[in-house]
Design a protein around this motif. Structure first.
Motif, PDB file in Angstrom:
ATOM      1  N   PHE A   1      12.677 -44.702  18.201  1.00 59.34           N
ATOM      2  CA  PHE A   1      13.247 -43.442  18.672  1.00 59.34           C
ATOM      3  C   PHE A   1      14.368 -43.646  19.678  1.00 59.34           C
ATOM      4  CE2 PHE A   1       8.958 -41.941  17.373  1.00 59.34           C
ATOM      5  CZ  PHE A   1       9.377 -41.062  16.391  1.00 59.34           C
ATOM      6  N   SER A   2      14.190 -44.531  20.624  1.00 65.44           N
ATOM      7  CA  SER A   2      15.243 -44.776  21.597  1.00 65.44           C
ATOM      8  C   SER A   2      16.374 -45.513  20.899  1.00 65.44           C
ATOM      9  CB  SER A   2      14.713 -45.595  22.774  1.00 65.44           C
ATOM     10  OG  SER A   2      15.688 -45.699  23.785  1.00 65.44           O
ATOM     11  N   LYS A   3      17.554 -44.935  20.925  1.00 61.80           N
ATOM     12  CA  LYS A   3      18.668 -45.462  20.148  1.00 61.80           C
ATOM     13  C   LYS A   3      19.917 -45.614  21.024  1.00 61.80           C
ATOM     14  CE  LYS A   3      16.489 -44.986  16.114  1.00 61.80           C
ATOM     15  NZ  LYS A   3      16.060 -46.130  15.296  1.00 61.80           N
ATOM     16  N   CYS A   4      20.823 -46.413  20.517  1.00 60.48           N
ATOM     17  CA  CYS A   4      22.196 -46.459  21.010  1.00 60.48           C
ATOM     18  C   CYS A   4      22.254 -46.548  22.525  1.00 60.48           C
ATOM     19  CB  CYS A   4      22.974 -45.261  20.464  1.00 60.48           C
ATOM     20  SG  CYS A   4      22.896 -45.119  18.664  1.00 60.48           S
ATOM     21  N   GLU A   5      22.932 -45.590  23.176  1.00 61.54           N
ATOM     22  CA  GLU A   5      23.120 -45.650  24.625  1.00 61.54           C
ATOM     23  C   GLU A   5      21.804 -45.590  25.387  1.00 61.54           C
ATOM     24  OE1 GLU A   5      26.638 -44.981  22.587  1.00 61.54           O
ATOM     25  OE2 GLU A   5      24.903 -43.637  22.561  1.00 61.54           O
ATOM     26  N   GLY A   6      20.765 -45.040  24.773  1.00 64.84           N
ATOM     27  CA  GLY A   6      19.466 -45.002  25.424  1.00 64.84           C
ATOM     28  C   GLY A   6      18.872 -46.372  25.654  1.00 64.84           C
ATOM     29  N   LEU A   7      19.360 -47.396  24.940  1.00 67.65           N
ATOM     30  CA  LEU A   7      18.840 -48.752  25.085  1.00 67.65           C
ATOM     31  C   LEU A   7      19.623 -49.581  26.095  1.00 67.65           C
ATOM     32  CD1 LEU A   7      18.191 -49.484  21.307  1.00 67.65           C
ATOM     33  CD2 LEU A   7      16.482 -49.018  23.056  1.00 67.65           C
ATOM     34  N   LEU A   8      20.722 -49.061  26.591  1.00 67.55           N
ATOM     35  CA  LEU A   8      21.506 -49.807  27.572  1.00 67.55           C
ATOM     36  C   LEU A   8      20.788 -49.835  28.915  1.00 67.55           C
ATOM     37  CD1 LEU A   8      25.064 -48.403  26.795  1.00 67.55           C
ATOM     38  CD2 LEU A   8      24.291 -50.758  26.408  1.00 67.55           C
ATOM     39  N   PRO A   9      20.887 -50.943  29.638  1.00 65.63           N
ATOM     40  CA  PRO A   9      20.353 -50.952  31.006  1.00 65.63           C
ATOM     41  C   PRO A   9      21.012 -49.871  31.853  1.00 65.63           C
ATOM     42  CG  PRO A   9      20.881 -53.167  30.270  1.00 65.63           C
ATOM     43  CD  PRO A   9      21.435 -52.237  29.228  1.00 65.63           C
TER      44      PRO A   9
END
Length: 900
Positions: A621-629
């Motif tokens: 579910f967590s994708k794209c920019e949501g995975l950036l520190p």
């Protein structure tokens, strides 16, 4: 709106919650809260009344039609049985109504077509079993030998693409009715969508998957072949009762009611491999006294899709005195309630919740949920993400134990899954070069046979094509900083070198250039995706009260998440205690690490299967920019920025979408009107995050919140953010920024820290408004201090458990020898290792066995062999509680021993 009222019952609840807080070691409520100040605001929310039909209304046993009289045979040919059962139903219908009876026996069948005025009674020891289809494309690419027939061919639905396949096509079900009325299925028998093969392995005949989508809206609902994937499907029906029956492994949907009015579900056990009961664009519904077990999908879920082909909100739904649970599929009906499977297919923990969404096209209104017990499930979930409203929701007098996601999740999003009329007249489900670049299946042809939904507003489309990796182990895609947006020329008319929007012309029944709406070329990026939903989705008027919540996954706080342009409004959480397992810190909220191990499980006789367990961020579910520190580049270095959480407004709205949040107890963003009355937040293992984070929250009263916090950590953090953008425009270069903050907060004696976010969210492309934005990746000088493969697993996330230990019965004078065993997910092989298949069995290493409390007279327990020996001295019922200890949080299991 709020009113200044509180009942005597609520005043009495205060002392009960205060006592519970003291027992948990939490501080008492603020002394400044006088009786007058304690008169908290309440919402005058109308309660749902539910249906007006029940078993007594439809019961008619004056004319009985036994299926065996029409040729049905237990263990017989399913093709013949299908003909016989449908012939009995047809005979009853032609006679003006009656009851078709399924006697004791095991009757395999394909699609049974229900008729108006005809009931179906399944007697004790009677089974309607799903027959194996001749054409069967099973998920996992497995095939099975058919039994001579298939389920009814999926129908045509012109509005395909506006919702998932399972909410679009229904005829390929075991029981099917469309546009019927006065229908009841009742009795003590079983509907079974599975069977045991010759090796004793459980096989699901009703599939959890859907057939492949057709190419055109005028095609039937498959592209190559089809099969059965629902137990009971009811479409645009009225006056429906399901009473007393049991459903096992019902496929994608054990029960789906689409566009149905006046329906009662009572005294059911649904123990299934995906969704248990979907109430979709249906009205006047009562659900009572039932148990829904659905580890891999939702238990009782309200949706508001366009599957019935009408714009019909879900409303007036009453749910009371039910259990929702996420035990292994098939283990509740047997009474075992096993827990071998740890996560669902989406890699979050057991699902099994009461939920609104995700399909929310038509909206929801007036739903009351009371006396529901959540067991080993995700929490209460409310999602409005497709352009319609969710209002007047009450949940009260419920309990939750072993919660695998946010205990309470309220989400407003802007996915905008809503019908919109396009330029095209083509019947293709995904028409190219039309009013949407993303999700083109939501675009309807401009033809007379389709309902009309002219464009009302637009949103950008992003080029999420840049692949990045933080640790060299996992990678994902983000918005390309050099080319972030896409332009949709179908929404822009170029005339004499100028760009104009289109408008709908009723006379011509088509879009024509609107010469009054000239668009500059730099602003063309805002018009990539059209929707007919004029307004953003919204949530308002929610009251959740008298809830006790225990053993919660530490990754997911209560989450109240609105939009910067559509805030969650008027929410009261009253008399609620929440106990998290704890054990995390702001480091996890900063880094958003991806850690995983392998796990082998088997459900109720199914073949062993391997699944991956995420220990922190779930990338399903967590994708794209949501995975950036969550870090910021300042003054030539990277600094932690855990409160700069991305919005993710168009992504699938699961609690795990935002990763690890900087609050352990409650995270509230974009909320207006919030009352937390007598709320206790606690943890078992110390959590070093604040209890509560408020970001863009106004008119909030938290004076009677008690929250445990670590030494030096404030109870409440309030966030002011100087770099917010309007909904959907987060990554558009040169989009102006504005400031959000918290206003009019009543915090009582809660300690507070004020935080300022003064950089755009990670992944935002640089522009003239903030020129030095960098992706936090190794190429730009960011790296984790500890390598992912060396990072310790957060042991409070996935816990050890006992392998199944059933209750025992023995004769007086006999000796019981019972050896218990457990499994520990932390012993699994990490997914970052090259050959995980070599050692994937997570055994009981590192676990200490024991018992709690006094053992019965004549009983002893050997910890080394973890064996109980019991020679009872007298008849009676005894209880023994076994314990597993991994030096984190002990796990217990109580076994009842009956001596006769």
């Amino acid at each position: 709106m709020f009113s200044k009222k509180i009942s005597r019952r609520s005043f009495l609840k205060v002392s009960a919650v205060t006592t519970a807080m003291a027992a948990m070691g939490l501080p008492a409520f603020a002394a400044e809260d006088t009786a007058e100040e304690n008169c908290f605001q309440t919402l005058n929310i109308p309660r749902a009344t539910g249906s007006t039909v029940d078993k007594s209304v439809l019961l008619d046993e004056s004319r009985l039609y036994l299926i065996t009289d029409f040729g049905a045979v237990s263990e017989g040919d399913p093709v013949q049985n299908t003909k016989a059962i449908n012939a009995a139903i047809q005979a009853a219908s032609e006679a003006g109504g009656g009851t078709v009876v399924v006697p004791a026996g095991d009757f395999k069948s394909y699609t049974i077509r229900l008729q108006s005025g005809v009931n179906l009674r399944i007697d004790a020891n009677g089974i309607i079993r799903a027959a194996r289809a001749d054409l069967y494309d099973w998920y996992g690419n497995q095939t099975m030998v058919g039994e001579g027939g298939n389920y009814d061919e999926p129908e045509v639905n012109l509005y395909a693409g506006l919702q998932d396949h399972g909410h679009t096509y229904f005829a390929n079900s075991l029981f099917y009715a469309a546009d019927k009325h006065d229908i009841m299925i009742y009795g003590e028998g079983l509907i079974d969508g599975s069977y045991m093969d010759d090796t004793g392995t459980l096989i699901n005949v009703l599939s959890g998957n859907d057939p492949s989508n057709p190419k055109n809206r005028t095609d039937r609902g498959y592209s190559s072949t089809w099969y059965g994937n629902k137990a009971i499907a009811l479409v645009r029906c009225e006056n429906v009762v399901l009473d007393g029956i049991r459903i096992l492994n019902g496929g994608h949907f054990a029960i789906i009611a689409e566009g149905t009015r006046n329906m009662t579900v009572n005294d059911l056990i649904v123990d299934t491999n995906r969704d248990a009961y979907n109430i979709d664009c249906s009205q006047d519904v009562t659900v009572s006294n039932s148990h829904f077990n659905s580890l891999t999908d939702d238990a009782i879920v309200m949706k508001a899709s366009y599957g019935a082909g009408v714009f019909m909100p879900t409303q007036n739904v009453l749910i009371e005195d039910c259990v929702v649970s996420g035990y292994d599929a098939g283990s509740v009906i047997t009474g075992a309630c096993t827990t071998d499977k740890i996560v669902a297919t989406d890699a979050c923990g057991p699902t099994a919740r009461v939920k609104f969404g995700t399909e929310s096209t038509c909206g929801y209104h007036t739903v009351t949920i009371t006396r529901v017990r959540f067991e080993r499930s995700r929490g209460f979930c409310m999602e409005a993400v497709d352009g319609s409203s969710l209002t007047n929701i009450v949940m009260t007098d419920c309990t939750m134990d072993t919660v695998s996601s946010s205990p309470i999740f309220i989400r407003v999003g802007d996915r905008a899954r809503y019908p919109v009329t396009g330029h095209t007249t083509e019947q293709a489900i995904n028409a190219a070069n039309d009013v949407r670049l993303d999700n083109s299946g939501w675009v309807l042809p401009n033809r007379a046979e389709y309902q009309l939904y002219p464009v009302a507003r637009y949103s950008p489309s992003y080029n999420k094509s840049k692949t990045v990796s933080i640790d060299g182990v996992s990678s994902f895609k983000v918005v390309d900083p050099a080319n972030p947006t896409r332009i949709n020329n179908a929404n822009l008319a170029e005339i004499d070198g100028k760009l104009y929007l289109y408008r709908w012309d009723d006379a011509q029944h088509q879009y024509v250039p609107d010469m009054t709406r000239e668009i500059s070329r730099k602003d063309a990026v805002y018009y990539a995706n059209a929707t007919a939903a004029k307004d953003l989705a919204s949530v308002s008027n929610v009251e959740i009260s008298n809830i006790r919540i225990t053993n919660v996954d530490p990754r997911y706080p209560i989450l109240l998440e609105g939009l910067v342009d559509s805030k969650v409004k008027n929410v009261i959480l009253r008399n609620i205690s929440v106990q998290y397992r704890g054990g995390l810190s702001l480091q996890e909220a900063v880094e958003q690490r991806q850690l995983g191990t392998y796990w082998v499980y088997s459900q109720s006789g199914s073949a062993p299967t391997v699944q991956k367990l995420p220990w922190l961020v779930n990338t399903f579910f967590s994708k794209c920019e949501g995975l950036l520190p969550r870090v910021a580049w300042k003054n030539g270095t990277w600094v932690d920025d855990p409160y700069n959480v991305p919005e993710m407004v168009a992504e699938y709205p699961e609690p795990s979408i935002l990763g690890i949040l900087p609050a352990y107890g409650i995270y509230a963003r974009h909320v207006e009107g919030l009352v937390l009355q007598n709320v206790a937040l606690n943890y078992v293992i110390q959590d070093k995050r604040p209890a509560i984070v408020l970001d863009d929250v106004s008119n909030a009263d938290l004076r009677t919140v008690a929250a445990k916090t670590a030494l030096g950590v404030k109870a409440v953090v309030t966030v002011t953010n100087h770099y917010k953008r309007h909904v959907g425009n987060e990554y558009v270069p040169e989009e102006p920024y504005f400031t959000t903050t918290c206003e009019n907060l009543k915090l009582g004696l809660l300690s507070r820290e004020q935080v300022t976010v003064d950089t755009p969210a990670p992944g935002t492309p640089a522009d003239s408004l903030y020129g030095d934005i960098r992706l936090p990746i190794p190429e730009n000088g960011y790296q984790f201090a500890t390598k992912t493969q060396d990072y310790p697993l957060p042991l409070t996330v996935h816990r050890p458990y006992f392998s199944h230990i059933g209750d025992q019965t023995l004769q007086l004078g006999q000796t019981l020898t019972l050896t218990v065993s457990g499994r520990n997910p932390a012993n699994g092989v990490r997914t970052t290792q090259p050959q995980p298949a070599a050692v994937i069995e997570a055994l009981d290493g590192g676990l200490t066995y024991g018992t709690a409390g006094l053992l019965p007279l004549g009983a002893s327990f050997d910890a080394g062999s973890h064996t109980l020996t019991f020679t009872p001295k007298a008849k009676g019922t005894y209880k023994v509680t076994f314990t597993l200890d991994d030096d984190v949080i002990p796990v217990s299991k109580t076994v009842k021993i009956t001596v006769v």
